[in-house]
Design a protein around this motif. Structure first.
Motif, PDB file in Angstrom:
ATOM      1  N   UNK A   3      -4.248  -3.967  -2.547  1.00  0.00           N
ATOM      2  CA  UNK A   3      -4.713  -3.367  -1.293  1.00  0.00           C
ATOM      3  C   UNK A   3      -4.659  -4.391  -0.148  1.00  0.00           C
ATOM      4  N   UNK A   4      -3.489  -4.937   0.129  1.00  0.00           N
ATOM      5  CA  UNK A   4      -3.411  -5.971   1.178  1.00  0.00           C
ATOM      6  C   UNK A   4      -3.662  -5.359   2.554  1.00  0.00           C
ATOM      7  N   UNK A   5      -4.103  -6.211   3.485  1.00  0.00           N
ATOM      8  CA  UNK A   5      -4.247  -5.746   4.874  1.00  0.00           C
ATOM      9  C   UNK A   5      -3.024  -6.196   5.638  1.00  0.00           C
ATOM     10  N   UNK A  15       2.725  -1.869   5.481  1.00  0.00           N
ATOM     11  CA  UNK A  15       2.102  -1.537   4.194  1.00  0.00           C
ATOM     12  C   UNK A  15       3.145  -1.190   3.138  1.00  0.00           C
ATOM     13  N   UNK A  70       0.870  -1.186   0.000  1.00  0.00           N
ATOM     14  CA  UNK A  70       0.000   0.000   0.000  1.00  0.00           C
ATOM     15  C   UNK A  70       0.900   1.227   0.000  1.00  0.00           C
ATOM     16  N   UNK A  71       1.159   1.737  -1.193  1.00  0.00           N
ATOM     17  CA  UNK A  71       2.092   2.867  -1.319  1.00  0.00           C
ATOM     18  C   UNK A  71       1.343   4.130  -1.688  1.00  0.00           C
ATOM     19  N   UNK A  72       1.094   4.958  -0.692  1.00  0.00           N
ATOM     20  CA  UNK A  72       0.432   6.234  -0.923  1.00  0.00           C
ATOM     21  C   UNK A  72       1.433   7.348  -0.635  1.00  0.00           C
ATOM     22  N   UNK A 100       2.286   5.088 -14.201  1.00  0.00           N
ATOM     23  CA  UNK A 100       1.097   4.410 -13.660  1.00  0.00           C
ATOM     24  C   UNK A 100       1.525   3.087 -13.054  1.00  0.00           C
ATOM     25  N   UNK A 101       0.559   2.378 -12.462  1.00  0.00           N
ATOM     26  CA  UNK A 101       0.920   1.128 -11.786  1.00  0.00           C
ATOM     27  C   UNK A 101       0.571  -0.118 -12.598  1.00  0.00           C
ATOM     28  N   UNK A 102      -0.032   0.077 -13.755  1.00  0.00           N
ATOM     29  CA  UNK A 102      -0.287  -0.981 -14.736  1.00  0.00           C
ATOM     30  C   UNK A 102      -1.168  -2.133 -14.229  1.00  0.00           C
ATOM     31  N   UNK A 103      -0.801  -2.754 -13.114  1.00  0.00           N
ATOM     32  CA  UNK A 103      -1.515  -3.937 -12.622  1.00  0.00           C
ATOM     33  C   UNK A 103      -2.669  -3.534 -11.687  1.00  0.00           C
ATOM     34  N   UNK A 104      -3.639  -4.435 -11.505  1.00  0.00           N
ATOM     35  CA  UNK A 104      -4.656  -4.180 -10.470  1.00  0.00           C
ATOM     36  C   UNK A 104      -3.984  -4.153  -9.092  1.00  0.00           C
ATOM     37  N   UNK A 105      -4.515  -3.329  -8.222  1.00  0.00           N
ATOM     38  CA  UNK A 105      -3.919  -3.204  -6.891  1.00  0.00           C
ATOM     39  C   UNK A 105      -4.383  -4.311  -5.954  1.00  0.00           C
TER      40      UNK A 105
END
Ligand code: SF4
Ligand code: SF4
Lengths: 180, 245
Positions: free
Chosen positions: B125-127, B142, B93-95, B118-123
């Motif tokens: 969003x791991x917990x 994260x 999770x890189x914001x 862009x990040x190209x791949x679907x994220x």
């Protein structure tokens, strides 16, 4: 004969309008832009649905059903679709809720949260339904170019926009690519 | 001195050096995140992938040899590095806009270096679990990229505070203490392990946002320039120390 003006549409989905504000920061270059481009659907024109456009700029991620609808409309109408800003590219601040259950978020915001009066989750049918998770725009439609930044600087936006208007691949100098 | 070629340039090397060490000592930057000259190579981030006589190898672990033909910057390898960088971004999770490491982060700087927009791949969003139990050091999983640098740094200073557990997508960073919490571990704020993290996963508290935007490490200079300035001398020193030892 004067060159045909390009048509540009812009929208903010789950964003804060910061990217639009940064776009406005191109300052006097707005006059130059007005000479070469017409604005279609945009918060600046208040046109409600998109016509055929050359370039669409999308700020913000996808957090509700209306965002999905608008984004698809942009994809269908715009020849070149550009994601602008961190939220469009990776969900950004709104995606912070992705680690929580949506029901818990609504409960915290409208029922149990500090200072809540008249605790009810809003249910007006006019309100777009929230999605389970917030998504970056590229997970919903094909995106042609992305302008990172939170927000991207006016110079970055201007460079990409003018490169695209001139029919060139956007070429950003080192200092114009920023993720923050 | 024996030599190999890197994108056609002659690179001299001392026997026993890896391709990475020889290139860095010669002033040629090879992208990397999990390699640091003072620690044993880990070979996990794969950003240093090069073609050695046509075969894909990690420059940080692959020994240099006489006459090797090494390719670093072909279009294919640049594309590979871009995709690897994007994978690192989407699996955590890189914001960046509200990360205290922003502007001084190697992952972010590498993104700039490879021209990632862009990040190209679907994220995913791991917990992942945040550990704020230590009075001086924050562990924000994260942002962990599993480079293992904190593991090696802590091991080399005799404390063994960190370890990577699990495999593949299950890989996660664990802390060596009875509770598994950083606050109950032996980690001290002045330990190398508290400062070696290339990203914002291990950060020393009360140091955030001290450097204003515009004066941060990578605001004007690329990771290639900074790495050659800071890390290349360490390779040379390490080599000299070995010679004497
Ligand atoms: S660790 Fe680096 S890449 Fe991740 S959010 Fe922080 S600045 Fe961005
Ligand atoms: S915490 Fe930092 S140094 Fe440790 S493995 Fe994760 S990214 Fe590497």
């Amino acid at each position: 004969m004067p060159k045909k003006k390009v048509r540009i549409a812009t929208t903010s989905l789950a964003g804060c309008f910061g990217c639009h504000m940064s776009f406005m920061d191109i300052d006097e270059r707005l006059l130059e832009l007005a000479g070469i481009a017409d604005l279609d659907r945009s918060p600046l024109t208040d046109i409600k649905s998109c016509n055929e456009c050359d370039i669409g700029l999308v700020e913000g991620g996808v957090c509700n059903a209306e965002n999905v609808h608008v984004l698809r409309e942009f994809r269908n109408s715009c020849r070149i679709l550009v994601a602008i800003g961190a939220c469009a590219i990776n969900g950004g601040v709104p995606a912070l809720r992705n680690r929580f259950d949506l029901g818990d978020c609504l409960e915290e915001a409208f029922i149990t949260g500090i200072g809540v009066t008249d605790p009810t989750v809003p249910g007006d049918p006019e309100l777009p339904l929230l999605l389970e998770k917030v998504h970056p725009v590229h997970e919903v439609v094909k995106i042609d170019y992305s302008i990172p930044g939170c927000p991207p600087s006016a110079d970055t936006i201007w460079t990409v926009l003018t490169d695209l208007i001139d029919g060139n691949e956007p070429d950003l100098a080192y200092e114009l690519i920023r993720y923050d | 001195m024996p030599i190999f070629t890197l994108d056609g340039q002659n690179i001299p090397f001392e026997p026993g050096q890896t391709i990475m060490e020889a290139a860095m000592a010669a002033g040629v930057y090879i992208p990397h995140l999990c390699w640091y000259p003072e620690y044993e190579p880990h070979g996990s981030c794969k950003l240093c992938s090069v073609k050695v006589n046509g075969r894909l190898c990690s420059a940080c672990t692959f020994p240099a040899a006489e006459g090797q033909e090494v390719v670093l910057n072909s279009e294919e390898l640049q594309q590979l590095r871009l995709r690897l960088t994007q994978m690192l971004f989407v699996e955590g999770n890189h914001f960046c806009p509200y990360c205290e490491k922003s502007g001084q982060c190697e992952l972010q700087a590498l993104g700039y270096y490879v021209g990632m927009t862009d990040n190209h791949f679907p994220h995913f969003f791991p917990k992942r679990e945040i550990d704020a139990s230590h009075p001086d050091v924050l562990l924000d999983r994260d942002r962990c990229i599993f480079c293992g640098l904190c593991v090696r740094a802590s091991r080399d200073e005799g404390k063994h505070v960190f370890e990577l557990a699990g495999r593949g997508i299950e890989t996660h960073l664990i802390v060596n203490s009875a509770t598994g919490k950083l606050g109950d571990s032996e980690l001290g704020a002045s330990d190398r392990a508290a400062h070696i993290c290339p990203v914002g996963a291990i950060v020393v508290k009360e140091t955030a946002f001290r450097v204003p935007i515009g004066r941060r490490k990578y605001d004007h200079r690329t990771i290639a320039e900074m790495s050659l300035e800071e890390e290349a001398p360490l390779v040379r020193r390490r080599h000299d120390a070995k010679e004497e030892g």
